[in-house]
Design a protein around this motif. Structure first.
Motif, PDB file in Angstrom:
ATOM      1  N   PRO A 168      41.304  82.332 -47.888  1.00  0.00           N
ATOM      2  CA  PRO A 168      42.418  81.795 -48.685  1.00  0.00           C
ATOM      3  C   PRO A 168      41.922  81.030 -49.898  1.00  0.00           C
ATOM      4  O   PRO A 168      41.046  80.163 -49.794  1.00  0.00           O
ATOM      5  CB  PRO A 168      43.131  80.867 -47.698  1.00  0.00           C
ATOM      6  CG  PRO A 168      42.800  81.422 -46.358  1.00  0.00           C
ATOM      7  CD  PRO A 168      41.407  81.954 -46.474  1.00  0.00           C
ATOM      8  N   GLY A 169      42.456  81.363 -51.070  1.00  0.00           N
ATOM      9  CA  GLY A 169      42.117  80.665 -52.293  1.00  0.00           C
ATOM     10  C   GLY A 169      40.770  81.016 -52.884  1.00  0.00           C
ATOM     11  O   GLY A 169      40.334  80.398 -53.856  1.00  0.00           O
TER      12      GLY A 169
ATOM     13  N   ALA B   7      38.677  85.058 -42.694  1.00  0.00           N
ATOM     14  CA  ALA B   7      39.068  85.737 -43.933  1.00  0.00           C
ATOM     15  C   ALA B   7      39.865  86.984 -43.587  1.00  0.00           C
ATOM     16  O   ALA B   7      39.898  87.407 -42.426  1.00  0.00           O
ATOM     17  CB  ALA B   7      37.830  86.140 -44.740  1.00  0.00           C
ATOM     18  N   VAL B   8      40.478  87.558 -44.599  1.00  0.00           N
ATOM     19  CA  VAL B   8      40.988  88.916 -44.480  1.00  0.00           C
ATOM     20  C   VAL B   8      39.841  89.844 -44.858  1.00  0.00           C
ATOM     21  O   VAL B   8      39.233  89.672 -45.921  1.00  0.00           O
ATOM     22  CB  VAL B   8      42.199  89.155 -45.394  1.00  0.00           C
ATOM     23  CG1 VAL B   8      42.650  90.618 -45.298  1.00  0.00           C
ATOM     24  CG2 VAL B   8      43.344  88.216 -45.031  1.00  0.00           C
ATOM     25  N   TYR B   9      39.570  90.803 -44.004  1.00  0.00           N
ATOM     26  CA  TYR B   9      38.456  91.722 -44.237  1.00  0.00           C
ATOM     27  C   TYR B   9      39.010  93.079 -44.682  1.00  0.00           C
ATOM     28  O   TYR B   9      39.911  93.642 -44.041  1.00  0.00           O
ATOM     29  CB  TYR B   9      37.606  91.869 -42.980  1.00  0.00           C
ATOM     30  CG  TYR B   9      36.718  90.671 -42.769  1.00  0.00           C
ATOM     31  CD1 TYR B   9      37.229  89.498 -42.226  1.00  0.00           C
ATOM     32  CD2 TYR B   9      35.376  90.702 -43.143  1.00  0.00           C
ATOM     33  CE1 TYR B   9      36.425  88.378 -42.064  1.00  0.00           C
ATOM     34  CE2 TYR B   9      34.569  89.582 -42.977  1.00  0.00           C
ATOM     35  CZ  TYR B   9      35.100  88.431 -42.444  1.00  0.00           C
ATOM     36  OH  TYR B   9      34.297  87.319 -42.289  1.00  0.00           O
ATOM     37  N   TYR B  10      38.424  93.571 -45.766  1.00  0.00           N
ATOM     38  CA  TYR B  10      38.837  94.836 -46.359  1.00  0.00           C
ATOM     39  C   TYR B  10      37.690  95.835 -46.306  1.00  0.00           C
ATOM     40  O   TYR B  10      36.538  95.474 -46.565  1.00  0.00           O
ATOM     41  CB  TYR B  10      39.219  94.643 -47.821  1.00  0.00           C
ATOM     42  CG  TYR B  10      40.396  93.721 -48.054  1.00  0.00           C
ATOM     43  CD1 TYR B  10      40.211  92.350 -48.206  1.00  0.00           C
ATOM     44  CD2 TYR B  10      41.690  94.235 -48.145  1.00  0.00           C
ATOM     45  CE1 TYR B  10      41.285  91.509 -48.433  1.00  0.00           C
ATOM     46  CE2 TYR B  10      42.767  93.391 -48.376  1.00  0.00           C
ATOM     47  CZ  TYR B  10      42.558  92.033 -48.513  1.00  0.00           C
ATOM     48  OH  TYR B  10      43.626  91.204 -48.741  1.00  0.00           O
TER      49      TYR B  10
ATOM     50  N   GLY C 295      43.356  95.679 -45.299  1.00  0.00           N
ATOM     51  CA  GLY C 295      42.845  94.408 -44.813  1.00  0.00           C
ATOM     52  C   GLY C 295      43.255  94.096 -43.394  1.00  0.00           C
ATOM     53  O   GLY C 295      44.331  94.485 -42.928  1.00  0.00           O
ATOM     54  N   THR C 296      42.387  93.389 -42.687  1.00  0.00           N
ATOM     55  CA  THR C 296      42.672  92.933 -41.333  1.00  0.00           C
ATOM     56  C   THR C 296      42.208  91.478 -41.215  1.00  0.00           C
ATOM     57  O   THR C 296      41.121  91.127 -41.675  1.00  0.00           O
ATOM     58  CB  THR C 296      42.002  93.845 -40.285  1.00  0.00           C
ATOM     59  OG1 THR C 296      42.378  93.436 -38.969  1.00  0.00           O
ATOM     60  CG2 THR C 296      40.486  93.868 -40.408  1.00  0.00           C
ATOM     61  N   GLN C 297      43.035  90.630 -40.622  1.00  0.00           N
ATOM     62  CA  GLN C 297      42.767  89.200 -40.576  1.00  0.00           C
ATOM     63  C   GLN C 297      41.811  88.857 -39.444  1.00  0.00           C
ATOM     64  O   GLN C 297      42.026  89.262 -38.295  1.00  0.00           O
ATOM     65  CB  GLN C 297      44.074  88.425 -40.371  1.00  0.00           C
ATOM     66  CG  GLN C 297      43.906  86.938 -40.202  1.00  0.00           C
ATOM     67  CD  GLN C 297      43.500  86.228 -41.488  1.00  0.00           C
ATOM     68  OE1 GLN C 297      44.098  86.456 -42.534  1.00  0.00           O
ATOM     69  NE2 GLN C 297      42.482  85.369 -41.412  1.00  0.00           N
ATOM     70  N   VAL C 298      40.775  88.094 -39.784  1.00  0.00           N
ATOM     71  CA  VAL C 298      39.857  87.538 -38.789  1.00  0.00           C
ATOM     72  C   VAL C 298      39.953  86.021 -38.878  1.00  0.00           C
ATOM     73  O   VAL C 298      39.748  85.451 -39.952  1.00  0.00           O
ATOM     74  CB  VAL C 298      38.413  88.005 -39.038  1.00  0.00           C
ATOM     75  CG1 VAL C 298      37.446  87.258 -38.128  1.00  0.00           C
ATOM     76  CG2 VAL C 298      38.293  89.510 -38.824  1.00  0.00           C
TER      77      VAL C 298
END
Length: 121
Positions: free
Chosen positions: A39-40, A90-93, A114-117
């Protein structure tokens, strides 16, 4: 099209395996990469693998903890994440590049959703 999955909530020290499946007959022509975006923050390079899987590259922050691999027969690239830390949240892409494996996001041609970790302390 790239479809990432496998994210989730895990405690620090835990493990996850992310998957990215490509819907293309020419998957083996692409180098593949994983990027994380907290984020950010800017999207950052995590790992990349050459089209044949013979060469792999990692960000210094994940060396020794993460492993990228691919199975071209099923159009899938993986990111095994061990010894996870809260900073890995993070969101991983996943992304595909028609050239050699690179670390710059803008050099990639296609991106997954993306998938959230999330790693809790």
């Amino acid at each position: 099209q790239l479809q990432a999955s496998g994210g989730g909530l895990v405690q620090a020290g835990g493990s996850l395996r992310l998957s990215c499946k490509a819907s293309t007959r020419t998957f083996s022509n692409y180098a593949m990469g994983w990027f994380g975006q907290a984020p950010g923050k800017e999207r950052e390079f995590v790992a990349a693998i050459s089209w044949g899987g013979g060469s792999t590259y990692y960000a210094d922050s994940v060396k020794g903890r993460f492993t990228i691999s691919r199975v071209n027969a099923i159009n899938t690239v993986y990111l095994r994440m061990n010894s996870l830390k809260p900073d890995d949240t993070a969101v991983y892409y996943c992304a595909a590049d028609q050239g050699v494996p690179v670390t710059i996001p803008s050099d990639y041609d296609y991106w997954g959703q993306g998938t959230q970790v999330t790693v809790s302390s």
